[in-house]
Each structure stands twice: as structure tokens, then as C-alpha cells.
Design an enzyme around this catalytic site. Structure first.
Site, PDB file in Angstrom:
ATOM      1  N   ASP A  93      17.338   7.961  -0.617  1.00 54.75           N
ATOM      2  CA  ASP A  93      17.958   8.422  -1.855  1.00 54.75           C
ATOM      3  C   ASP A  93      18.871   9.607  -1.526  1.00 54.75           C
ATOM      4  O   ASP A  93      18.870  10.111  -0.402  1.00 54.75           O
ATOM      5  CB  ASP A  93      16.896   8.775  -2.897  1.00 54.75           C
ATOM      6  CG  ASP A  93      15.955   9.876  -2.436  1.00 54.75           C
ATOM      7  OD1 ASP A  93      16.257  10.551  -1.442  1.00 54.75           O
ATOM      8  OD2 ASP A  93      14.915  10.074  -3.075  1.00 54.75           O
ATOM      9  N   ASP A 267      11.691   0.659  -6.229  1.00 58.08           N
ATOM     10  CA  ASP A 267      10.820   1.525  -5.433  1.00 58.08           C
ATOM     11  C   ASP A 267       9.996   2.366  -6.390  1.00 58.08           C
ATOM     12  O   ASP A 267      10.412   2.613  -7.518  1.00 58.08           O
ATOM     13  CB  ASP A 267      11.651   2.466  -4.547  1.00 58.08           C
ATOM     14  CG  ASP A 267      12.232   3.620  -5.357  1.00 58.08           C
ATOM     15  OD1 ASP A 267      11.653   4.715  -5.368  1.00 58.08           O
ATOM     16  OD2 ASP A 267      13.272   3.412  -6.033  1.00 58.08           O
ATOM     17  N   CYS A 305      -8.124 -11.045  -3.114  1.00 55.96           N
ATOM     18  CA  CYS A 305      -7.239 -10.232  -2.288  1.00 55.96           C
ATOM     19  C   CYS A 305      -7.672 -10.278  -0.822  1.00 55.96           C
ATOM     20  O   CYS A 305      -8.866 -10.246  -0.516  1.00 55.96           O
ATOM     21  CB  CYS A 305      -7.240  -8.795  -2.801  1.00 55.96           C
ATOM     22  SG  CYS A 305      -6.182  -7.671  -1.857  1.00 55.96           S
ATOM     23  N   CYS A 307      -6.608  -7.985   1.523  1.00 61.02           N
ATOM     24  CA  CYS A 307      -6.410  -6.688   2.185  1.00 61.02           C
ATOM     25  C   CYS A 307      -7.732  -6.177   2.757  1.00 61.02           C
ATOM     26  O   CYS A 307      -8.811  -6.649   2.388  1.00 61.02           O
ATOM     27  CB  CYS A 307      -5.824  -5.672   1.197  1.00 61.02           C
ATOM     28  SG  CYS A 307      -7.073  -4.825   0.181  1.00 61.02           S
ATOM     29  N   CYS A 310     -10.576  -5.094   0.327  1.00 60.34           N
ATOM     30  CA  CYS A 310     -11.273  -6.151  -0.416  1.00 60.34           C
ATOM     31  C   CYS A 310     -12.079  -7.082   0.485  1.00 60.34           C
ATOM     32  O   CYS A 310     -13.095  -7.635   0.060  1.00 60.34           O
ATOM     33  CB  CYS A 310     -10.261  -6.959  -1.224  1.00 60.34           C
ATOM     34  SG  CYS A 310      -9.493  -6.009  -2.557  1.00 60.34           S
ATOM     35  N   HIS A 336      -4.577  -1.414  -0.300  1.00 63.05           N
ATOM     36  CA  HIS A 336      -4.789  -2.439  -1.316  1.00 63.05           C
ATOM     37  C   HIS A 336      -3.636  -2.477  -2.318  1.00 63.05           C
ATOM     38  O   HIS A 336      -3.114  -3.548  -2.643  1.00 63.05           O
ATOM     39  CB  HIS A 336      -6.103  -2.201  -2.069  1.00 63.05           C
ATOM     40  CG  HIS A 336      -6.202  -3.034  -3.317  1.00 63.05           C
ATOM     41  ND1 HIS A 336      -6.587  -4.353  -3.296  1.00 63.05           N
ATOM     42  CD2 HIS A 336      -5.877  -2.746  -4.610  1.00 63.05           C
ATOM     43  CE1 HIS A 336      -6.512  -4.848  -4.519  1.00 63.05           C
ATOM     44  NE2 HIS A 336      -6.086  -3.901  -5.335  1.00 63.05           N
TER      45      HIS A 336
END
Length: 376
Positions: A93, A267, A305, A307, A310, A336
């Protein structure tokens, strides 16, 4: 379009698009969610872990990096990619939003913004030219114009004055950016929630000519309904053959609504910040792991999930480490949340590709409305 930087739309479904931005450092699948690495790090994550969630691009912050460790130091050490061990695309940015949020610590003129560092009070001047210089020193792949982002609510006259200043700064940013093969410069549309001002801003930017265009000045307190009403028309003012980036958005339902309205990139600090405060995002909505209902629960946070949080840990464990302020709590929940966001983006891309976005969006909202699984 910058040399080595191309954008193609592979499929559309209503206003929504899916495609890819190709850069010398790799392809960005769109619609894309960009995790925020403010100070050359996505907090609580290793770069390779961020990549494992499915992220194609990260966001870095000009304001924070110019103050510490300084853009000159990063350049001397080989640029931001090497510095933070991320070899894929980075968007930076312009620093404008952070400087504007300093309030009494800043002074705005036609030239730019003079401000005092929030770290040590040291004085700095940020202009369109200096912002372009800093972002060149960092070596980011996608550079953002320097703009002013007025906080809403503001009068229409204030928004118009600010927008026209941003458009003059956009021209100066374009001039200062010069010719940098392999690096792209995005303009930023302003104009608050006023259609005519948004259209005027889009025309000014299109006349200058950029590699991509951002819709700025939203998600600054106007509320989702007002944001969506702007997104119902604003993306259509921008060239269809260039990427459209909605800055600072957002919650999962913000993202889905923005994609429905033709946005290609977004974002937000939300998934990582939420992870550090014990909040998890799931297809059933938000889950607060601090709540006592989880302390004896052996089930995973989200059984669908894949990840690490999880697949390897129970809600009881996550509750324990969050309540104990253990660092692994921030690590697991940030992973996660970033994973959840990237799965959501892949689902949106897949649905647009086969013309089934409406069904995907309906099941997304139905899942969130169902709420978390019942306590044991």
C-alpha cells in the site's frame, strides 16, 4: 500494462469474474484474498505456512516499513522478498491510509503529508514521489498510488476536495513511478458514497492509465449496506480488462458480496487479527474459543477443515491455549482463519468458472445462518 504483468478473465457469472494476474514472480488466481504482512510478517505465521494456506500474494505496509526497519535498509539487504523469505508477489500500500489515521500527528498540504512517527515522534514527509521511491526500494510487484482517504462520514464537499487531491497525486505517482518492467502500478478510485464523484475519479484515473484499479475509501465506517451500494456501480466505471482491488475488505460476507459485484482482489487484517484474539471463522460463522462451552469439547473446530488446528487439536485444547495466552493459540487460529479464507476464495473461483455462483452464495449464507454446532 506493465511488461511481464498481464490480467486475463477466464469466466464471468453476472458481474463476478474469475481469472489470473500473471507476474514475473508467479500467478495470482482471482478473485484473490491477500493476507496482510504489515511489518514484513503475517503475524504468528511462517511465510511457507501462509503459502500452504493457498495464498498467492501478500500485502506489505509502506508506512510501517519506512519507519522500521526503513526502506533503505531493506533495499540494502536485497529487497522485501528476500528480507521476509517470500518469493511470490507482494503488493504494498502507499502509506496514505495509515498516515491519514494519525489525526493530529499529521499536516496535509498539496505537496503531501508531514507527520510524526507513532513510534518515536520523529518527523517525516510522505509525498507521491517519496511513496513511489519507498515502494521501489522495497521491490514490491504491485505498487499503489499515494492517495488521501477521508474518514466517513464526511460532507460531499470534503469528499470531493479530497478525491480531486488524490487524483492530482495519482498523476504525480504515475510520473514518479516511471517505467519499471515487471512491476505494476495501481490507481485508487475515491469519491465516498457519491456516484458522480466515483465516476469523476474513475475517469481521471483511466485518463492517466494504470495497470490495475482499486476501489478505495470504503470499509472505513460506512457500513456494509452503503459499501455494497457503491460496489453495485463503481467497478463498472473501471476498465474491464484490468484487475479491480477493494482495499481493506473484509469479513467473509463482505468478500462474497464484493466478488458478486465484480471485485478481483481484496486484503484484510481480520483473519490474522481474529486468530490472535481467539476468534475463528468457519462455514457456520464465527466461533469464540474463549467461551467456556469449549473447555471439555473433544471435537475439532471444524470437521470439514484440513488445516493443522482442525486436524490435530480439539476445541478443548484450543480453548485452553487461548485462555492461557499461549503463542500456539495465535499460531493455530491464524493458520485456520487464513486457510478458511483461501478455501472460500477457491470455492468462489470454482463456482464462477461453472456459472453456479448464485447457488454457492446461497449455501454460504445458509451455512452461516445455521450457527455453530450444538454444545455437548
Amino acid at each position: 500494462m506493465a511488461t511481464g504483468f498481464t490480467f486475463t478473465v477466464a469466466a464471468t457469472d453476472g458481474a463476478a469474474r474469475t481469472g489470473a494476474i500473471k507476474t514475473p514472480r508467479g500467478e495470482i488466481r482471482t478473485p484473490a484474498f491477500m493476507p496482510v504482512g504489515t511489518a514484513a510478517t503475517v503475524k504468528a505465521m511462517l511465510p511457507e505456512s501462509v503459502r500452504a494456506t493457498g495464498a498467492d500474494i501478500l500485502l506489505g505496509n509502506t508506512y510501517h516499513l519506512m519507519l522500521r526497519p526503513t526502506a533503505e535498509r531493506i533495499a540494502a539487504l536485497g529487497g522485501l522478498h528476500r528480507f521476509m523469505n517470500w518469493d511470490r508477489p507482494i503488493l504494498t500500500d502507499s502509506g496514505g491510509f495509515q498516515v491519514m489515521s494519525l489525526g493530529p500527528l499529521r499536516k496535509l498540504t498539496e505537496e503531501g503529508v508531514r507527520f510524526s512517527s507513532h513510534l518515536d515522534g520523529s518527523k517525516h514527509m510522505l509525498t507521491p514521489e517519496r511513496s513511489m521511491e519507498i515502494q521501489a526500494l522495497l521491490g514490491s510487484d504491485i505498487v499503489m498510488c499515494f492517495d488521501e482517504c477521508p474518514a466517513l462520514p464526511a460532507t460531499e464537499a470534503e469528499v470531493a476536495k479530497s478525491m480531486r487531491l488524490s487524483m492530482r497525486w495519482a498523476q504525480r505517482s504515475r510520473d514518479a513511478f516511471g517505467d519499471r518492467p515487471g512491476h505494476a502500478l495501481f490507481g485508487i478510485m475515491q469519491g465516498g458514497v457519491t456516484r458522480d464523484l466515483r465516476q469523476e475519479s474513475a475517469k481521471a484515473l483511466t485518463d492517466i492509465g494504470f495497470d490495475g484499479y482499486a476501489v478505495g475509501g470504503l470499509a472505513v465506517g460506512e457500513g456494509q449496506e452503503a459499501m455494497f451500494s457503491v460496489l453495485d456501480y463503481a467497478p463498472g466505471f473501471l476498465p474491464a480488462d484490468k484487475p479491480r482491488y477493494l482495499m481493506g475488505v473484509g469479513k467473509p460476507d463482505d468478500i462474497v458480496g464484493a466478488v458478486e459485484r465484480g471485485i478481483d482482489m481484496m486484503d484484510c487484517v481480520l483473519p490474522s487479527r481474529s486468530g490472535r484474539t481467539g476468534q475463528a471463522w468457519t462455514p457456520r460463522g464465527q466461533v469464540n474459543l474463549r467461551n467456556a462451552r469449549h473447555k471439555d469439547d473433544p471435537r475439532p473446530l471444524d470437521e470439514s477443515c484440513t488445516c493443522p488446528a482442525c486436524t490435530g487439536y480439539s476445541r478443548a485444547y484450543l480453548h485452553h491455549v487461548v485462555k492461557s495466552d499461549e503463542i500456539i493459540g495465535s499460531m493455530l487460529l491464524t493458520w485456520h482463519n487464513l486457510h478458511y479464507y483461501q478455501v472460500l476464495m477457491q470455492g468462489l473461483r470454482d463456482a464462477i468458472a461453472v456459472g453456479r455462483l448464485a447457488g454457492f452464495v446461497a449455501s454460504f449464507h445458509a451455512g452461516r445462518a445455521s450457527g455453530d454446532i450444538d454444545p455437548l
